[in-house]
Design an enzyme around this catalytic site. Sequence first.
Site, mmCIF file in Angstrom:
data_model
loop_
_atom_site.group_PDB
_atom_site.id
_atom_site.type_symbol
_atom_site.label_atom_id
_atom_site.label_comp_id
_atom_site.label_asym_id
_atom_site.label_seq_id
_atom_site.Cartn_x
_atom_site.Cartn_y
_atom_site.Cartn_z
ATOM 1 N N HIS A 19 -7.456 -35.471 35.478
ATOM 2 C CA HIS A 19 -6.794 -36.660 36.029
ATOM 3 C C HIS A 19 -7.680 -37.253 37.104
ATOM 4 C CE1 HIS A 19 -3.711 -39.210 37.829
ATOM 5 N NE2 HIS A 19 -3.074 -39.084 36.682
ATOM 6 N N ASP B 159 0.819 -35.530 30.319
ATOM 7 C CA ASP B 159 0.864 -35.709 28.863
ATOM 8 C C ASP B 159 0.788 -34.406 28.090
ATOM 9 O OD1 ASP B 159 1.029 -38.512 28.839
ATOM 10 O OD2 ASP B 159 -1.058 -38.594 29.453
HETATM 11 N N1 CMC Z 1 -12.016 -32.287 28.825
HETATM 12 C C1 CMC Z 1 -13.286 -31.945 29.097
HETATM 13 N N2 CMC Z 1 -13.996 -32.408 30.148
HETATM 14 C C2 CMC Z 1 -13.388 -33.276 30.961
HETATM 15 C C3 CMC Z 1 -12.062 -33.684 30.744
HETATM 16 C C4 CMC Z 1 -11.362 -33.167 29.643
HETATM 17 N N3 CMC Z 1 -10.107 -33.521 29.378
HETATM 18 N N4 CMC Z 1 -11.706 -34.580 31.692
HETATM 19 C C5 CMC Z 1 -12.777 -34.713 32.494
HETATM 20 N N5 CMC Z 1 -13.785 -33.926 32.047
HETATM 21 C C6 CMC Z 1 -15.101 -33.758 32.692
HETATM 22 C C7 CMC Z 1 -16.005 -34.947 32.408
HETATM 23 O O1 CMC Z 1 -16.795 -34.750 31.257
HETATM 24 C C8 CMC Z 1 -16.813 -35.023 33.681
HETATM 25 O O2 CMC Z 1 -17.826 -34.047 33.587
HETATM 26 P P1 CMC Z 1 -19.266 -34.290 34.325
HETATM 27 O O3 CMC Z 1 -18.954 -34.408 35.792
HETATM 28 O O4 CMC Z 1 -20.051 -33.088 33.970
HETATM 29 O O5 CMC Z 1 -19.806 -35.562 33.742
HETATM 30 C C9 CMC Z 1 -15.857 -34.565 34.770
HETATM 31 O O6 CMC Z 1 -14.880 -33.737 34.097
HETATM 32 C C10 CMC Z 1 -15.134 -35.713 35.470
HETATM 33 O O7 CMC Z 1 -14.554 -36.550 34.459
HETATM 34 P P2 CMC Z 1 -14.443 -38.120 34.555
HETATM 35 O O8 CMC Z 1 -14.303 -38.680 33.188
HETATM 36 O O9 CMC Z 1 -15.563 -38.636 35.418
HETATM 37 O O10 CMC Z 1 -13.112 -38.245 35.366
HETATM 38 P P3 CMC Z 1 -12.187 -39.538 35.434
HETATM 39 O O11 CMC Z 1 -11.415 -39.411 36.689
HETATM 40 O O12 CMC Z 1 -12.969 -40.774 35.230
HETATM 41 O O13 CMC Z 1 -11.228 -39.367 34.152
HETATM 42 C C11 CMC Z 1 -9.413 -38.837 32.748
HETATM 43 C C12 CMC Z 1 -9.930 -38.935 34.198
HETATM 44 C C13 CMC Z 1 -7.904 -38.594 32.769
HETATM 45 C C14 CMC Z 1 -9.674 -40.146 32.006
HETATM 46 C C15 CMC Z 1 -10.136 -37.648 32.055
HETATM 47 O O14 CMC Z 1 -9.868 -36.436 32.721
HETATM 48 C C16 CMC Z 1 -9.772 -37.533 30.576
HETATM 49 O O15 CMC Z 1 -10.356 -38.220 29.735
HETATM 50 N N6 CMC Z 1 -8.758 -36.659 30.230
HETATM 51 C C17 CMC Z 1 -8.295 -36.568 28.869
HETATM 52 C C18 CMC Z 1 -7.348 -37.715 28.574
HETATM 53 C C19 CMC Z 1 -5.996 -37.537 29.245
HETATM 54 O O16 CMC Z 1 -5.389 -36.476 29.217
HETATM 55 N N7 CMC Z 1 -5.508 -38.632 29.840
HETATM 56 C C20 CMC Z 1 -4.205 -38.677 30.489
HETATM 57 C C21 CMC Z 1 -4.314 -38.915 31.964
HETATM 58 S S1 CMC Z 1 -2.772 -38.611 32.805
HETATM 59 C C22 CMC Z 1 -1.702 -39.825 32.293
HETATM 60 C C23 CMC Z 1 -2.115 -41.226 32.599
HETATM 61 O O17 CMC Z 1 -2.677 -41.504 33.660
HETATM 62 O O18 CMC Z 1 -1.818 -42.086 31.779
#
Ligand code: CMC
Length: 445
Positions: free
Chosen positions: A321, A379
């Site tokens: 998140h 989720d």
């Molecule tokens: N599985 C594997 N690696 C992950 C995941 C995951 N679910 N989420 C983040 N990472 C890694 C990512 O690869 C990155 O690694 P590095 O620093 O080595 O490049 C690091 O963790 C930080 O990730 P980010 O994408 O920079 O973080 P963000 O804050 O931009 O993204 C997120 C947040 C929710 C989009 C992401 O965690 C994700 O894609 N999760 C899966 C989708 C999901 O469950 N979404 C629902 C969010 S909660 C409900 C809502 O808000 O609607």
Amino acid sequence: MSKRLSKEALAEAGAGDKVTLIDHATGKQLELPVMGGTDGPKVIDIRTLYRETGYFTYDPGYTSTGSCASDLTFIDGEKGILRHRGYPIEQLAEKSDFVEVCHLLLYGELPTKAEREEFERDITYHTMLHEQLQYFYRGFRRDAHPMAIMVGVVGALSAFYHDTTDIFDREKRRTATHQLIAKMPTIAAMAYKYSIGQPFIYPRNDLGYAGNFLNMTFSVPSEEYKVSPVLARAMDQIFMLHADHEQNASTSTVRIAGSSLANPFACIAAGIASLWGPSHGGANEAVLNMLREIGSKDRIGEFIKRAKDKDDPFRLMGFGHRVYKNYDPRAGVLRKAAHEVLAELGKEDEPLLELAIELERIALEDDYFVDKKLFPNVDFYSGITLNAMGFPSSMFTVLFAVARTVGWVAQWKEMIKDEALKIGRPRQLYTGPAERDYVPMAKRK
Ligand code: CMC
């Protein structure tokens, strides 16, 4: 008092204090006010930065940018805290209900008995849709994704309820917000009924908000349908847990759309479009698809490995998140709700739930997820619960939209009344070609 910008200076700054930025090339100094809210970190007011220095900030994804001041929702992602108007989400989920939470978000306080009756009466009064909207539905293909239908129908509400789109009229604003909260379950249930070829079911005002929604979704005219109180309570809890989450992508979309003074129906349609994406509200649908793809516990390791592989786009859906770097408090409540719903339905040994629990256990012991602070989010367990209740996965994000509507309209209403309101207009770092002369067709390569 003004001090050079530093962590210490910020920590010590009180209301009215400023921090100083120094341009070492010119010696020019810029004093920026420090603002503090009720809770959470202080912020630096950079509104004068461009005017005074000619520089913008660069912050894709707004990871360090506060776009507004808001009284509605407080999140401390490090501690896993979520509060609406001061009330912890765990207490609301256990003791309150969705109608009360709507009142709390819209009007700032839990309602008295009389306020609740009046508010519920008004919401109930608006549950029906203009009869002609049925023809709008019939224009969609039967296999249309219900979120596509939602975006279209909610956007079209401004054509059907044009009399309430004057956003400067307090009463009309109030009616439009109540209409949206009231009509959203009807719109969602109709999207579902249309996709399976069953007749639309009209709202029943003798049922509660969640019970009425379940009835419109699952009943058919030929048989009596009894709403299970356990399922109605679980649905109501799911609505409460998704009601608002401060400045997430869809809410920020609603605010940006509304900042041009567009009408609320159009703004909420924009919010629904943003919510649809798999990084946001679409994740609950993606979680279930992922669990089905994993299929059995012995394949979990393979998927964890893929999630950690930088060359593989696969992510563990329902994990991670932007704000929570701890267990999402909503996931904890939903984990419990999933067990209750499955017990009520006699599906305690649902393999998908067992798989999810095992996946969570393995991920939370893995250094990659621990180091990056990737915990289950809201989720992760909602899809399992909704699936057991009989919703197809394409409806999961629709239910999120039904619940989040109150957050969107409450944030929109707050923004319209905010004296600091300005049209949302970020700037950019231009990286395209520098100026060049027009090339006639004959000379192009
Ligand atoms: N599985 C594997 N690696 C992950 C995941 C995951 N679910 N989420 C983040 N990472 C890694 C990512 O690869 C990155 O690694 P590095 O620093 O080595 O490049 C690091 O963790 C930080 O990730 P980010 O994408 O920079 O973080 P963000 O804050 O931009 O993204 C997120 C947040 C929710 C989009 C992401 O965690 C994700 O894609 N999760 C899966 C989708 C999901 O469950 N979404 C629902 C969010 S909660 C409900 C809502 O808000 O609607």
